[in-house]
Write a protein that holds these residues in place. Structure first.
Motif, PDB file in Angstrom:
ATOM      1  N   GLN A  11       2.099  -3.880   1.475  1.00  0.00           N
ATOM      2  CA  GLN A  11       0.658  -3.676   1.353  1.00  0.00           C
ATOM      3  C   GLN A  11       0.207  -2.409   2.075  1.00  0.00           C
ATOM      4  O   GLN A  11      -0.691  -1.694   1.613  1.00  0.00           O
ATOM      5  CB  GLN A  11      -0.091  -4.898   1.889  1.00  0.00           C
ATOM      6  CG  GLN A  11       0.103  -6.135   1.017  1.00  0.00           C
ATOM      7  CD  GLN A  11      -0.674  -7.339   1.505  1.00  0.00           C
ATOM      8  OE1 GLN A  11      -1.686  -7.193   2.201  1.00  0.00           O
ATOM      9  NE2 GLN A  11      -0.217  -8.531   1.149  1.00  0.00           N
ATOM     10  N   LEU A  12       0.840  -2.101   3.210  1.00  0.00           N
ATOM     11  CA  LEU A  12       0.519  -0.860   3.908  1.00  0.00           C
ATOM     12  C   LEU A  12       0.849   0.347   3.040  1.00  0.00           C
ATOM     13  O   LEU A  12       0.040   1.283   2.922  1.00  0.00           O
ATOM     14  CB  LEU A  12       1.292  -0.791   5.228  1.00  0.00           C
ATOM     15  CG  LEU A  12       1.160   0.531   6.005  1.00  0.00           C
ATOM     16  CD1 LEU A  12      -0.281   0.741   6.469  1.00  0.00           C
ATOM     17  CD2 LEU A  12       2.132   0.552   7.199  1.00  0.00           C
ATOM     18  N   VAL A  13       2.035   0.344   2.421  1.00  0.00           N
ATOM     19  CA  VAL A  13       2.423   1.445   1.537  1.00  0.00           C
ATOM     20  C   VAL A  13       1.456   1.543   0.363  1.00  0.00           C
ATOM     21  O   VAL A  13       1.053   2.641  -0.046  1.00  0.00           O
ATOM     22  CB  VAL A  13       3.876   1.249   1.059  1.00  0.00           C
ATOM     23  CG1 VAL A  13       4.214   2.261  -0.033  1.00  0.00           C
ATOM     24  CG2 VAL A  13       4.852   1.383   2.224  1.00  0.00           C
ATOM     25  N   ALA A  14       1.051   0.407  -0.190  1.00  0.00           N
ATOM     26  CA  ALA A  14       0.110   0.409  -1.306  1.00  0.00           C
ATOM     27  C   ALA A  14      -1.250   0.969  -0.877  1.00  0.00           C
ATOM     28  O   ALA A  14      -1.924   1.633  -1.671  1.00  0.00           O
ATOM     29  CB  ALA A  14      -0.055  -1.006  -1.853  1.00  0.00           C
ATOM     30  N   PHE A  15      -1.650   0.713   0.376  1.00  0.00           N
ATOM     31  CA  PHE A  15      -2.939   1.223   0.852  1.00  0.00           C
ATOM     32  C   PHE A  15      -2.966   2.745   0.818  1.00  0.00           C
ATOM     33  O   PHE A  15      -3.977   3.351   0.472  1.00  0.00           O
ATOM     34  CB  PHE A  15      -3.227   0.730   2.270  1.00  0.00           C
ATOM     35  CG  PHE A  15      -4.540   1.227   2.814  1.00  0.00           C
ATOM     36  CD1 PHE A  15      -5.719   0.547   2.561  1.00  0.00           C
ATOM     37  CD2 PHE A  15      -4.597   2.403   3.558  1.00  0.00           C
ATOM     38  CE1 PHE A  15      -6.937   1.032   3.044  1.00  0.00           C
ATOM     39  CE2 PHE A  15      -5.795   2.889   4.036  1.00  0.00           C
ATOM     40  CZ  PHE A  15      -6.977   2.195   3.778  1.00  0.00           C
ATOM     41  N   GLU A  16      -1.836   3.377   1.181  1.00  0.00           N
ATOM     42  CA  GLU A  16      -1.814   4.845   1.142  1.00  0.00           C
ATOM     43  C   GLU A  16      -2.087   5.352  -0.274  1.00  0.00           C
ATOM     44  O   GLU A  16      -2.776   6.349  -0.473  1.00  0.00           O
ATOM     45  CB  GLU A  16      -0.463   5.366   1.628  1.00  0.00           C
ATOM     46  CG  GLU A  16      -0.429   6.895   1.676  1.00  0.00           C
ATOM     47  CD  GLU A  16       0.961   7.447   1.857  1.00  0.00           C
ATOM     48  OE1 GLU A  16       1.102   8.412   2.629  1.00  0.00           O
ATOM     49  OE2 GLU A  16       1.902   6.949   1.218  1.00  0.00           O
ATOM     50  N   GLU A  17      -1.560   4.654  -1.264  1.00  0.00           N
ATOM     51  CA  GLU A  17      -1.755   5.064  -2.651  1.00  0.00           C
ATOM     52  C   GLU A  17      -3.163   4.753  -3.147  1.00  0.00           C
ATOM     53  O   GLU A  17      -3.797   5.580  -3.813  1.00  0.00           O
ATOM     54  CB  GLU A  17      -0.731   4.352  -3.544  1.00  0.00           C
ATOM     55  CG  GLU A  17      -0.935   4.599  -5.031  1.00  0.00           C
ATOM     56  CD  GLU A  17      -0.088   3.688  -5.900  1.00  0.00           C
ATOM     57  OE1 GLU A  17      -0.374   3.605  -7.105  1.00  0.00           O
ATOM     58  OE2 GLU A  17       0.844   3.033  -5.367  1.00  0.00           O
ATOM     59  N   LEU A  18      -3.672   3.542  -2.807  1.00  0.00           N
ATOM     60  CA  LEU A  18      -4.913   3.049  -3.408  1.00  0.00           C
ATOM     61  C   LEU A  18      -6.159   3.382  -2.601  1.00  0.00           C
ATOM     62  O   LEU A  18      -7.254   3.488  -3.155  1.00  0.00           O
ATOM     63  CB  LEU A  18      -4.812   1.535  -3.616  1.00  0.00           C
ATOM     64  CG  LEU A  18      -3.658   1.090  -4.526  1.00  0.00           C
ATOM     65  CD1 LEU A  18      -3.551  -0.420  -4.537  1.00  0.00           C
ATOM     66  CD2 LEU A  18      -3.850   1.629  -5.929  1.00  0.00           C
ATOM     67  N   GLY A  19      -6.030   3.462  -1.263  1.00  0.00           N
ATOM     68  CA  GLY A  19      -7.136   3.923  -0.436  1.00  0.00           C
ATOM     69  C   GLY A  19      -8.153   2.890  -0.015  1.00  0.00           C
ATOM     70  O   GLY A  19      -9.124   3.228   0.668  1.00  0.00           O
ATOM     71  N   SER A  20      -7.979   1.619  -0.403  1.00  0.00           N
ATOM     72  CA  SER A  20      -8.935   0.601   0.054  1.00  0.00           C
ATOM     73  C   SER A  20      -8.265  -0.759   0.086  1.00  0.00           C
ATOM     74  O   SER A  20      -7.348  -1.041  -0.694  1.00  0.00           O
ATOM     75  CB  SER A  20     -10.171   0.542  -0.847  1.00  0.00           C
ATOM     76  OG  SER A  20      -9.885  -0.110  -2.070  1.00  0.00           O
ATOM     77  N   PHE A  21      -8.744  -1.604   0.998  1.00  0.00           N
ATOM     78  CA  PHE A  21      -8.199  -2.952   1.118  1.00  0.00           C
ATOM     79  C   PHE A  21      -8.471  -3.764  -0.153  1.00  0.00           C
ATOM     80  O   PHE A  21      -7.650  -4.582  -0.573  1.00  0.00           O
ATOM     81  CB  PHE A  21      -8.807  -3.667   2.322  1.00  0.00           C
ATOM     82  CG  PHE A  21      -8.410  -3.066   3.649  1.00  0.00           C
ATOM     83  CD1 PHE A  21      -7.277  -2.280   3.770  1.00  0.00           C
ATOM     84  CD2 PHE A  21      -9.167  -3.306   4.788  1.00  0.00           C
ATOM     85  CE1 PHE A  21      -6.903  -1.728   4.997  1.00  0.00           C
ATOM     86  CE2 PHE A  21      -8.810  -2.769   6.013  1.00  0.00           C
ATOM     87  CZ  PHE A  21      -7.682  -1.963   6.120  1.00  0.00           C
TER      88      PHE A  21
END
Length: 280
Positions: A11-21
């Protein structure tokens, strides 16, 4: 990095890509508060603040970007560890066979099933160079080669069977009455040919440079063409004995005398503990 969960790192890696929780939550089919709690656990595990927070908005801090790279590395290592264990497990339960021709498999595969009833067996047919490479890199447990391998190539070896190529022609063909023929006699004729022949494909094509080949990928289509067409084709004594393919009643088979088409196949293996029974 104590108490870090792989799901949280993903989820942390995905946050870098997506930019929001909230976007991370939608990707992982969880609620936004669930992602928020996961990121809090990640920060606790790293022992550092990873986000710059401004009201309801969060962005990765410089430390957070370093944490993402660390998370990616951990996830890659975890995936590699899983793959390594699964590959080892497959090695215990699967025997992989690479053969330079189809016919040896007709005898070898039932033999392996008898000797190793608890194992699964997979097989493939490749040309000689492909089988040699597969044996050398350990991708197969047992190889079938058209020559006797030396000890450096394969510590385990044994003779498997002999196979002799034959011309298969209509009974009214000019060569049908011959006791034997040479490849030179056949050069220039056009032939029906199967596609999954291993090293036989190169033997035939090199021996008949002036011939053309109607290649069939489907075994049923090839059989029907052999039964209905006037084009010559090839068979072997092993194929005829095993009734592998019907050639029809109006076809004659003539042995080919050239030494390169009269082959002794050898089994080769590298792991005595796994397949040793096959070589005793």
């Amino acid at each position: 990095m104590a108490n870090l969960e792989l799901d949280d790192l993903e989820q942390l890696v995905a946050f870098e890509e997506l930019g929001s929780f909230s976007k991370v939550a939608r990707r992982f089919f969880v609620s936004t508060p669930t992602v928020t709690r996961a990121m809090a656990r990640v920060e606790e595990g790293f022992g550092a603040a990873l986000f710059d927070r401004d009201g309801n908005r969060a962005t990765l801090s410089e430390t957070g970007r370093v944490a993402v790279e660390s998370a990616r590395r951990v996830l890659r290592e975890a995936a590699s560890a899983v793959a390594e264990v699964q590959e080892f497990e497959r090695g215990l339960t699967i025997i992989n066979v690479a053969s330079c021709a189809p016919a040896p498999l007709w005898e070898l595969l039932p033999m392996l099933s008898r000797l190793y009833p608890g194992m699964s067996v997979t097989s493939c047919v490749r040309d000689t160079l492909g089988v040699e490479a597969t044996l050398a890199d350990g991708a197969c447990d047992v190889a079938v080669l058209p020559y006797r391998p030396d000890a450096a190539q394969a510590p385990l070896s044994r003779r498997l069977l002999d196979e002799h190529l034959q011309l298969c022609v209509r009974s009214d063909h000019p060569l049908a009455g011959r006791e034997s023929v040479a490849l030179a006699d056949l050069n220039g004729f056009n032939f029906l040919l199967g596609s999954d022949l291993g090293f036989w494909n190169r033997i035939v094509r090199d021996g008949l440079p002036a011939s053309r080949f109607l290649v069939q990928d489907d075994s049923f289509s090839l059989t029907e063409l052999i039964r209905t067409s006037s084009l010559p084709c090839f068979t072997t004594d092993v194929s005829l004995a095993s009734r592998y393919r019907s050639i029809g009643e109006d076809r004659a088979c003539v042995p080919i005398a050239d030494p390169e088409v009269n082959v002794t196949f050898w089994l080769a293996g590298r792991d005595e503990e796994k397949v040793g029974r096959l070589f005793r």
